[in-house]
Design a protein around this motif. Sequence first.
Motif, PDB file in Angstrom:
ATOM      1  N   SER A 192      17.570   1.702  -4.658  1.00 26.64           N
ATOM      2  CA  SER A 192      16.265   1.232  -4.195  1.00 26.64           C
ATOM      3  C   SER A 192      16.113   1.373  -2.681  1.00 26.64           C
ATOM      4  CB  SER A 192      16.025  -0.220  -4.615  1.00 26.64           C
ATOM      5  OG  SER A 192      16.958  -1.081  -3.989  1.00 26.64           O
ATOM      6  N   LEU A 193      17.212   1.646  -1.974  1.00 23.73           N
ATOM      7  CA  LEU A 193      17.170   1.869  -0.528  1.00 23.73           C
ATOM      8  C   LEU A 193      17.174   3.362  -0.250  1.00 23.73           C
ATOM      9  CD1 LEU A 193      17.409   0.739   2.415  1.00 23.73           C
ATOM     10  CD2 LEU A 193      19.871   1.151   2.156  1.00 23.73           C
ATOM     11  N   LYS A 194      16.186   3.792   0.502  1.00 23.94           N
ATOM     12  CA  LYS A 194      16.105   5.211   0.870  1.00 23.94           C
ATOM     13  C   LYS A 194      15.868   5.315   2.371  1.00 23.94           C
ATOM     14  CE  LYS A 194      14.167   6.627  -3.581  1.00 23.94           C
ATOM     15  NZ  LYS A 194      15.431   6.630  -4.219  1.00 23.94           N
ATOM     16  N   TRP A 195      16.539   6.264   2.998  1.00 20.90           N
ATOM     17  CA  TRP A 195      16.307   6.582   4.411  1.00 20.90           C
ATOM     18  C   TRP A 195      15.330   7.736   4.441  1.00 20.90           C
ATOM     19  CZ3 TRP A 195      18.289   4.115   8.698  1.00 20.90           C
ATOM     20  CH2 TRP A 195      19.237   3.119   8.438  1.00 20.90           C
ATOM     21  N   GLU A 196      14.169   7.512   5.060  1.00 24.27           N
ATOM     22  CA  GLU A 196      13.128   8.532   5.046  1.00 24.27           C
ATOM     23  C   GLU A 196      12.590   8.781   6.442  1.00 24.27           C
ATOM     24  OE1 GLU A 196      11.308   8.127   0.660  1.00 24.27           O
ATOM     25  OE2 GLU A 196      10.876   6.400   1.957  1.00 24.27           O
ATOM     26  N   GLU A 197      12.252  10.030   6.670  1.00 24.24           N
ATOM     27  CA  GLU A 197      11.726  10.436   7.972  1.00 24.24           C
ATOM     28  C   GLU A 197      10.333   9.856   8.172  1.00 24.24           C
ATOM     29  OE1 GLU A 197      11.286  14.475  10.648  1.00 24.24           O
ATOM     30  OE2 GLU A 197      12.042  14.609   8.600  1.00 24.24           O
ATOM     31  N   SER A 198      10.111   9.350   9.359  1.00 24.76           N
ATOM     32  CA  SER A 198       8.821   8.742   9.677  1.00 24.76           C
ATOM     33  C   SER A 198       8.512   8.994  11.142  1.00 24.76           C
ATOM     34  CB  SER A 198       8.884   7.243   9.351  1.00 24.76           C
ATOM     35  OG  SER A 198       7.612   6.651   9.471  1.00 24.76           O
ATOM     36  N   ALA A 219       0.827  -1.218   0.000  1.00 24.69           N
ATOM     37  CA  ALA A 219       0.000   0.000   0.000  1.00 24.69           C
ATOM     38  C   ALA A 219       0.859   1.265   0.000  1.00 24.69           C
ATOM     39  CB  ALA A 219      -0.945   0.002   1.198  1.00 24.69           C
ATOM     40  N   ASP A 220       1.974   1.235   0.745  1.00 22.77           N
ATOM     41  CA  ASP A 220       2.843   2.419   0.842  1.00 22.77           C
ATOM     42  C   ASP A 220       3.836   2.527  -0.315  1.00 22.77           C
ATOM     43  OD1 ASP A 220       1.554   3.179   3.173  1.00 22.77           O
ATOM     44  OD2 ASP A 220       3.153   2.486   4.508  1.00 22.77           O
ATOM     45  N   GLY A 221       4.042   1.436  -1.045  1.00 25.80           N
ATOM     46  CA  GLY A 221       4.938   1.480  -2.195  1.00 25.80           C
ATOM     47  C   GLY A 221       6.386   1.155  -1.883  1.00 25.80           C
ATOM     48  N   TYR A 222       6.670   0.679  -0.678  1.00 28.40           N
ATOM     49  CA  TYR A 222       8.025   0.301  -0.300  1.00 28.40           C
ATOM     50  C   TYR A 222       7.968  -0.671   0.875  1.00 28.40           C
ATOM     51  CZ  TYR A 222       7.131   4.037   3.075  1.00 28.40           C
ATOM     52  OH  TYR A 222       6.564   4.842   4.038  1.00 28.40           O
ATOM     53  N   ILE A 223       9.063  -1.385   1.084  1.00 30.16           N
ATOM     54  CA  ILE A 223       9.162  -2.330   2.195  1.00 30.16           C
ATOM     55  C   ILE A 223       9.735  -1.597   3.395  1.00 30.16           C
ATOM     56  CG2 ILE A 223      10.268  -4.445   3.027  1.00 30.16           C
ATOM     57  CD1 ILE A 223      10.121  -5.492   0.149  1.00 30.16           C
ATOM     58  N   HIS A 224       8.982  -1.618   4.480  1.00 29.14           N
ATOM     59  CA  HIS A 224       9.383  -0.975   5.728  1.00 29.14           C
ATOM     60  C   HIS A 224      10.425  -1.816   6.456  1.00 29.14           C
ATOM     61  CE1 HIS A 224       5.923   1.914   6.008  1.00 29.14           C
ATOM     62  NE2 HIS A 224       5.386   1.011   5.185  1.00 29.14           N
ATOM     63  N   LEU A 225      11.507  -1.199   6.861  1.00 31.88           N
ATOM     64  CA  LEU A 225      12.520  -1.832   7.694  1.00 31.88           C
ATOM     65  C   LEU A 225      12.732  -0.961   8.931  1.00 31.88           C
ATOM     66  CD1 LEU A 225      15.215  -2.680   4.985  1.00 31.88           C
ATOM     67  CD2 LEU A 225      13.497  -4.217   5.910  1.00 31.88           C
ATOM     68  N   SER A 226      13.353  -1.537   9.934  1.00 34.50           N
ATOM     69  CA  SER A 226      13.692  -0.805  11.152  1.00 34.50           C
ATOM     70  C   SER A 226      15.142  -1.079  11.503  1.00 34.50           C
ATOM     71  CB  SER A 226      12.819  -1.263  12.333  1.00 34.50           C
ATOM     72  OG  SER A 226      11.461  -0.998  12.097  1.00 34.50           O
ATOM     73  N   THR A 227      15.795  -0.105  12.126  1.00 32.46           N
ATOM     74  CA  THR A 227      17.131  -0.338  12.652  1.00 32.46           C
ATOM     75  C   THR A 227      16.999  -1.145  13.942  1.00 32.46           C
ATOM     76  OG1 THR A 227      17.161   1.653  14.023  1.00 32.46           O
ATOM     77  CG2 THR A 227      17.923   1.882  11.720  1.00 32.46           C
ATOM     78  N   ALA A 228      18.114  -1.619  14.450  1.00 32.47           N
ATOM     79  CA  ALA A 228      18.106  -2.364  15.710  1.00 32.47           C
ATOM     80  C   ALA A 228      17.480  -1.528  16.828  1.00 32.47           C
ATOM     81  CB  ALA A 228      19.521  -2.785  16.078  1.00 32.47           C
ATOM     82  N   ASP A 229      17.799  -0.242  16.859  1.00 38.10           N
ATOM     83  CA  ASP A 229      17.261   0.638  17.903  1.00 38.10           C
ATOM     84  C   ASP A 229      15.762   0.883  17.751  1.00 38.10           C
ATOM     85  OD1 ASP A 229      19.777   0.857  19.044  1.00 38.10           O
ATOM     86  OD2 ASP A 229      20.230   2.759  18.042  1.00 38.10           O
ATOM     87  N   GLN A 230      15.229   0.754  16.562  1.00 38.71           N
ATOM     88  CA  GLN A 230      13.809   1.014  16.288  1.00 38.71           C
ATOM     89  C   GLN A 230      12.945  -0.241  16.354  1.00 38.71           C
ATOM     90  OE1 GLN A 230      14.598   2.502  12.374  1.00 38.71           O
ATOM     91  NE2 GLN A 230      14.635   4.651  13.016  1.00 38.71           N
ATOM     92  N   LEU A 231      13.570  -1.411  16.341  1.00 41.80           N
ATOM     93  CA  LEU A 231      12.848  -2.664  16.142  1.00 41.80           C
ATOM     94  C   LEU A 231      11.802  -2.956  17.220  1.00 41.80           C
ATOM     95  CD1 LEU A 231      12.451  -5.207  14.451  1.00 41.80           C
ATOM     96  CD2 LEU A 231      14.366  -6.236  15.707  1.00 41.80           C
TER      97      LEU A 231
END
Length: 121
Positions: free
Chosen positions: A77-83, A38-50
């Motif tokens: 294809s990898l982008k760091w984006e504010e969320s 739905a968002d158009g990308y695969i959501h990942l998290s860093t270790a600190d965010q997991l």
Amino acid sequence: MTTPTTGRPQTAYKVLTADQMAALERDGSFAGAPVDVADGYIHLSTADQLTETVDKHFAGQSDLHVAAVDLGSFDTSLKWEESRGGQFFPHIYGLLPLETVIAYGPLERDDTGKVKLPVAG
């Protein structure tokens, strides 16, 4: 581990249901969970965010898995984006290939409730 030029981690994490993990293993790639599609990308998290990601988006779910993803395997294809809360999260605009997954396993927590990171082995 962080990348020397950006200070950003070299590894990020994807939370998957058991069915999604099985599909990644079977198909050799993962196109994303419904929210990813739905968002158009695969959501990942860093270790600190997991742990916060699991608590916020997967509360009450069981039989979850965590995949450690080598971010160095991706180019544009990898982008760091504010969320959430102004934090920057890694997003993959495309497929998550199995060969970029360096470790995975069932989601487990330590004694403090923090999600344990999968260990290659």
